[in-house]
Design a protein around this motif. Structure first.
Motif, PDB file in Angstrom:
ATOM      1  N   GLN A  47       0.626  -1.181  -0.355  1.00  0.00           N
ATOM      2  CA  GLN A  47      -0.075   0.144  -0.325  1.00  0.00           C
ATOM      3  C   GLN A  47       0.542   1.407  -0.074  1.00  0.00           C
ATOM      4  OE1 GLN A  47      -2.489  -1.013   3.159  1.00  0.00           O
ATOM      5  NE2 GLN A  47      -3.771  -1.022   2.491  1.00  0.00           N
ATOM      6  N   LYS A  48       0.695   2.589  -0.868  1.00  0.00           N
ATOM      7  CA  LYS A  48       1.348   3.720  -0.757  1.00  0.00           C
ATOM      8  C   LYS A  48       0.841   4.382   0.013  1.00  0.00           C
ATOM      9  CE  LYS A  48       4.426   2.198  -3.548  1.00  0.00           C
ATOM     10  NZ  LYS A  48       3.943   0.319  -3.637  1.00  0.00           N
ATOM     11  N   LEU A  49      -0.958   4.044  -0.519  1.00  0.00           N
ATOM     12  CA  LEU A  49      -2.464   5.304  -0.564  1.00  0.00           C
ATOM     13  C   LEU A  49      -2.915   4.692   1.058  1.00  0.00           C
ATOM     14  CD1 LEU A  49      -2.957   6.977  -3.152  1.00  0.00           C
ATOM     15  CD2 LEU A  49      -1.517   8.052  -1.866  1.00  0.00           C
ATOM     16  N   VAL A  50      -3.536   5.128   2.567  1.00  0.00           N
ATOM     17  CA  VAL A  50      -4.030   4.642   3.188  1.00  0.00           C
ATOM     18  C   VAL A  50      -4.846   5.878   3.860  1.00  0.00           C
ATOM     19  CG1 VAL A  50      -4.004   3.583   5.854  1.00  0.00           C
ATOM     20  CG2 VAL A  50      -2.195   2.707   3.830  1.00  0.00           C
ATOM     21  N   THR A  51      -5.944   5.323   3.912  1.00  0.00           N
ATOM     22  CA  THR A  51      -6.599   6.336   4.504  1.00  0.00           C
ATOM     23  C   THR A  51      -7.068   5.834   6.430  1.00  0.00           C
ATOM     24  OG1 THR A  51      -8.068   7.243   2.861  1.00  0.00           O
ATOM     25  CG2 THR A  51      -9.184   7.370   4.897  1.00  0.00           C
ATOM     26  N   CYS A  82       0.784   3.717  12.477  1.00  0.00           N
ATOM     27  CA  CYS A  82       0.537   3.356  10.724  1.00  0.00           C
ATOM     28  C   CYS A  82       1.257   2.383   9.769  1.00  0.00           C
ATOM     29  CB  CYS A  82       1.341   4.304  10.558  1.00  0.00           C
ATOM     30  SG  CYS A  82       0.820   6.527  11.171  1.00  0.00           S
ATOM     31  N   ILE A  83       1.638   1.693  10.936  1.00  0.00           N
ATOM     32  CA  ILE A  83       2.574   0.672  10.439  1.00  0.00           C
ATOM     33  C   ILE A  83       0.997  -0.836   9.548  1.00  0.00           C
ATOM     34  CG2 ILE A  83       4.768  -1.147   9.780  1.00  0.00           C
ATOM     35  CD1 ILE A  83       6.596   0.374  10.958  1.00  0.00           C
ATOM     36  N   LYS A  84       1.077  -0.843  11.299  1.00  0.00           N
ATOM     37  CA  LYS A  84       0.127  -1.986  12.189  1.00  0.00           C
ATOM     38  C   LYS A  84      -0.980  -1.871  10.937  1.00  0.00           C
ATOM     39  CE  LYS A  84       0.980  -2.951  16.375  1.00  0.00           C
ATOM     40  NZ  LYS A  84       0.466  -2.759  17.653  1.00  0.00           N
ATOM     41  N   ARG A  85      -0.987  -0.117  10.289  1.00  0.00           N
ATOM     42  CA  ARG A  85      -2.164  -0.165   9.340  1.00  0.00           C
ATOM     43  C   ARG A  85      -1.862  -0.459   7.627  1.00  0.00           C
ATOM     44  NH1 ARG A  85      -6.905  -0.339   8.665  1.00  0.00           N
ATOM     45  NH2 ARG A  85      -7.770   1.683   7.944  1.00  0.00           N
ATOM     46  N   SER A 106      -2.565  19.896   7.567  1.00  0.00           N
ATOM     47  CA  SER A 106      -2.833  19.363   6.584  1.00  0.00           C
ATOM     48  C   SER A 106      -3.524  18.272   5.947  1.00  0.00           C
ATOM     49  CB  SER A 106      -1.265  19.456   5.646  1.00  0.00           C
ATOM     50  OG  SER A 106      -0.226  17.891   5.631  1.00  0.00           O
ATOM     51  N   LYS A 107      -4.213  17.373   7.190  1.00  0.00           N
ATOM     52  CA  LYS A 107      -4.454  16.209   7.395  1.00  0.00           C
ATOM     53  C   LYS A 107      -3.867  14.806   5.953  1.00  0.00           C
ATOM     54  CE  LYS A 107      -7.701  17.768   9.470  1.00  0.00           C
ATOM     55  NZ  LYS A 107      -7.788  17.153  10.894  1.00  0.00           N
ATOM     56  N   ARG A 108      -2.176  15.411   6.792  1.00  0.00           N
ATOM     57  CA  ARG A 108      -1.387  14.230   5.557  1.00  0.00           C
ATOM     58  C   ARG A 108       0.161  13.779   6.882  1.00  0.00           C
ATOM     59  NH1 ARG A 108      -5.933  14.940   2.659  1.00  0.00           N
ATOM     60  NH2 ARG A 108      -5.643  14.735   0.500  1.00  0.00           N
ATOM     61  N   LEU A 109      -0.087  12.175   6.470  1.00  0.00           N
ATOM     62  CA  LEU A 109       1.010  11.796   7.468  1.00  0.00           C
ATOM     63  C   LEU A 109       1.207  10.885   6.623  1.00  0.00           C
ATOM     64  CD1 LEU A 109      -1.051  10.676   9.796  1.00  0.00           C
ATOM     65  CD2 LEU A 109       0.546  12.192  10.497  1.00  0.00           C
ATOM     66  N   LYS A 110       2.921  11.261   6.012  1.00  0.00           N
ATOM     67  CA  LYS A 110       3.984  10.482   5.279  1.00  0.00           C
ATOM     68  C   LYS A 110       5.155   9.832   6.032  1.00  0.00           C
ATOM     69  CE  LYS A 110       3.025  14.087   1.900  1.00  0.00           C
ATOM     70  NZ  LYS A 110       4.750  14.297   0.850  1.00  0.00           N
ATOM     71  N   VAL A 131       4.646   5.873   2.320  1.00  0.00           N
ATOM     72  CA  VAL A 131       3.748   5.600   2.669  1.00  0.00           C
ATOM     73  C   VAL A 131       2.963   7.377   2.610  1.00  0.00           C
ATOM     74  CG1 VAL A 131       1.861   4.294   3.160  1.00  0.00           C
ATOM     75  CG2 VAL A 131       4.367   3.248   2.526  1.00  0.00           C
ATOM     76  N   GLU A 132       2.043   7.891   1.808  1.00  0.00           N
ATOM     77  CA  GLU A 132       0.700   8.872   2.252  1.00  0.00           C
ATOM     78  C   GLU A 132      -0.445   8.169   3.350  1.00  0.00           C
ATOM     79  OE1 GLU A 132      -1.136  12.492   0.461  1.00  0.00           O
ATOM     80  OE2 GLU A 132       0.544  11.872  -0.682  1.00  0.00           O
TER      81      GLU A 132
END
Length: 520
Positions: A47-51, A82-85, A106-110, A131-132
């Motif tokens: 996964q590169k994009l996760v919500t 984040c890694i567990k997701r 920004s509502k973003r985590l990288k 991963v964003e």
């Protein structure tokens, strides 16, 4: 000199890349790193994009299916979350992970991950990728109920006990936590003489009431108040209040039984000790080792509005020194865990002042030895103003009633030091009336409760104790200085639970991979 003449220097051979012909060190694939990466992408399928869902009110993230995790920005807890997701992360080897800075609003985590994977002919390729995470606001169930209407509760369970200490509520809090009896509570409020539980559904309040009646002797009453009435549809909205009163008799209290109660229990007593409190009271006669159970209905049916009260309670215990002891095994029952004994004791406070001693008959013959300390009630000097006691004619009261062995002198050396275990606490709102009480007094009561847990294995079996991750064992030198003979009781390490959070979505393979990642 001769040995240096025969030294042979080894050189590493160089080969040409099978794709571009660049000179390189040999590997299993015979390809340079650039060509190997152009042929194989080890991040494929990852996964590169996760919500992720975030509650802006309480600052927690949703760990599916229903767990909410508290974590600060760029913290270790948030990185683990984040890694567990990520799905399929167990198919590669995670080498390194870290945050890439983003604007807080920004509502973003990288997250930058560095992974390794075995590719062509056993060659191991290492690659980094980003991963964003898109953060979406979503209020948790508790915050949404509060935001909709802070006063939105349907049922309230008011738990009270008319005693001078909080020992019962400390124990009751641990039982509620272990069994999750108040998991559906909208709010929990601590009052100076009890606790209030608020629920959004009447059935949840009845469930807590049923739980309380199974763990402590209680009596309750139900009231309801009309909130609104729709005349067209003929519907009514009520608020329900359930008042719960816990029996004011606690463990280790000395009780004078009324004549009718003593006759109904087989002429036990009349002076008895409360040996155990559950949904019924276990009464023990320390003179004869006879026991009797009294449930809540029997207690409240004694003919009084509030039942009989304790003659002396645990706050009035006096420390004695055992001067002589003589056990009486013939008078003890095999089924009983106690042993009768005749002891000669003296108050610890009288040492060096007078020679007053007392003879007493006790049930602690299996615990006490000459020179030990014991806690008991000084009936000889107590000012007992009990109407039930005056109804007995020609009743000879014992001068001393011993209750339990004392470790106060040895505990004083260790008091204030951390324990290897801890207890959880309910998320309670403290009423201002409760804050006005003496905080030092409350801290001492809680310390006595922790010491009682260490002394009573039966009490420990009913609650959950957890390992304290911040505990650091005492050095051997310090322990040798502190240790001097008989040590006070402690909680065995095998009885402690690990304070873990179980994620229902992950399988065993993913959990094992996470353990391997942490070790690396």
């Amino acid at each position: 000199m001769a040995a240096d003449m025969f030294t042979v220097s080894h050189t590493v051979g160089r080969v040409l890349c099978c794709m571009c012909g660049v000179t390189m060190a040999p590997n299993a694939a015979n390809m340079c790193v650039t060509c190997l990466r152009s042929q194989v992408d080890i991040t494929e399928g990852l996964q590169k994009l996760v919500t992720v869902l975030y509650c802006p009110e309480c600052g927690r993230y949703l760990q599916p299916p229903r767990t909410w995790v508290k974590a600060e920005l760029e913290s270790k807890e948030l990185l683990t979350f984040c890694i567990k997701r990520l799905k399929n992360i167990n198919k590669v080897r995670l080498v390194d992970a870290g945050f890439i800075w983003t604007e807080p609003h920004s509502k973003r985590l990288k997250v930058r991950l560095k992974i390794q994977k075995e590719v062509i002919n056993g060659a191991i390729l290492e690659q980094a990728y980003v991963v964003e995470y898109t953060v979406e606001d979503h209020m948790c169930e508790k915050c949404s109920r509060v935001a909709a209407n802070p006063d939105q509760w349907i049922a309230c369970v008011q738990v009270r006990q008319k005693v001078e200490h909080k020992r019962t509520f400390f124990f009751l809090e641990q039982l509620i936590i272990k069994h999750g009896a108040a998991a559906a509570a909208v709010n929990i409020k601590q009052i100076h003489d009890g606790m209030d539980f608020y629920f959004a559904n009447k059935s949840h309040g009845l469930k807590l009431l049923d739980f309380l009646s199974n763990v402590v002797p209680v009596r309750s009453r139900h009231d309801k108040q009309l909130v609104s009435h729709d005349t067209k549809s003929n519907t009514y909205n009520y608020r329900f209040t359930m008042s719960v009163e816990i029996c004011p008799v606690c463990k280790d209290d000395l009780i004078c039984l009324p004549q009718k109660v003593a006759a109904g229990l087989g002429n036990i007593g009349p002076l008895v000790l409360c040996a155990q409190v559950s949904n019924s009271l276990l009464l023990l006669d320390p003179q004869t080792l006879r026991t009797a159970y009294m449930d809540a209905n029997q207690y409240w049916r004694t003919g009084f509005t509030s039942g009989f009260r304790s003659l002396l309670n645990a706050r009035q215990l006096v420390e004695y020194v055992v001067l002589d002891i003589e056990t009486d095994p013939s008078a003890s029952s095999r089924a009983s865990k106690y042993v009768l004994a005749d002891v000669q004791v003296a108050r610890k406070s009288d040492f060096g002042k007078n020679d007053i001693t007392f003879m007493a008959r006790t049930h602690l013959g299996h615990l006490l030895n000459v020179g030990d300390f014991a806690l008991g009630y000084d009936v000889y000097a107590a000012n007992t103003n009990d109407p039930e006691l005056e109804k007995y004619r020609n009743l000879s009261l014992p001068d001393v009633v011993l209750v339990k062995k004392s470790y106060e002198e040895k505990r004083a050396k260790r008091r204030g030091k951390p324990r290897p275990w801890k207890l959880k606490a309910l998320d309670m709102e403290i009423d201002p009336s409760a804050l006005r009480q003496d905080q030092d007094k409350a801290a001492k009561e809680y310390e006595r409760f922790l010491e009682e847990i260490e002394e009573d294995p039966e009490m420990r079996a009913k609650i959950a104790l957890y390992r304290d991750a911040n505990y650091r064992p005492q050095s051997e030198t310090a322990s040798m200085i502190d240790g001097d003979g008989d040590e006070p009781p402690t909680v065995p390490l095998e009885e402690l639970l690990a304070d873990l959070r179980i994620d229902h979505e992950r399988d065993e393979s993913e959990a094992a991979d996470d353990v391997e990642m942490e070790e690396d």
